[in-house]
Scaffold this motif. Structure first.
Motif: not given
Length: 99
Positions: A24-29, A44-50
């Motif tokens: 997701x190019x975000x922090x683990x936090x 983030x929804x569509x990236x998580x789904x893909x």
């Protein structure tokens, strides 16, 4: 796994919160916050789904309804009395151009 939060399932598929954060190019936090609250930001929804196969509807049912109706499900064909619309490309335009 029916009682498991959708974001937790996505983390399990990705391998870890850190792995999902890299996707997701975000922090683990940020991922940890999603897991603790159950809220997934829209971006983030569509990236998580893909990446994980967890559906957008499961992640954010408020934004992505389970069954989005299609245009054909919403439009009822109309016909002129005594005329068939079989084979007509657009029945509404046939009604406008009929003599």
């Amino acid at each position: 796994m029916s009682g498991v939060n959708p974001i937790d399932r996505a983390v399990a598929v990705a391998g870890s919160q850190s792995s999902l954060s890299r996707i997701l190019c975000c922090t683990p936090q940020n991922v940890q916050r999603m897991c603790s609250t159950g809220h997934v930001p829209t971006k983030h929804v569509l990236k998580i789904e893909a990446a994980t196969g967890v559906s957008r509807h499961e992640l954010r049912p408020d934004i992505y309804p389970d069954h989005s109706p299609t245009l054909s499900a919403n439009v009822r064909p109309t016909s002129l009395p005594g005329k068939s619309t079989a084979g007509a490309v657009n029945p509404s335009s046939a009604a406008q151009t009929a003599p």
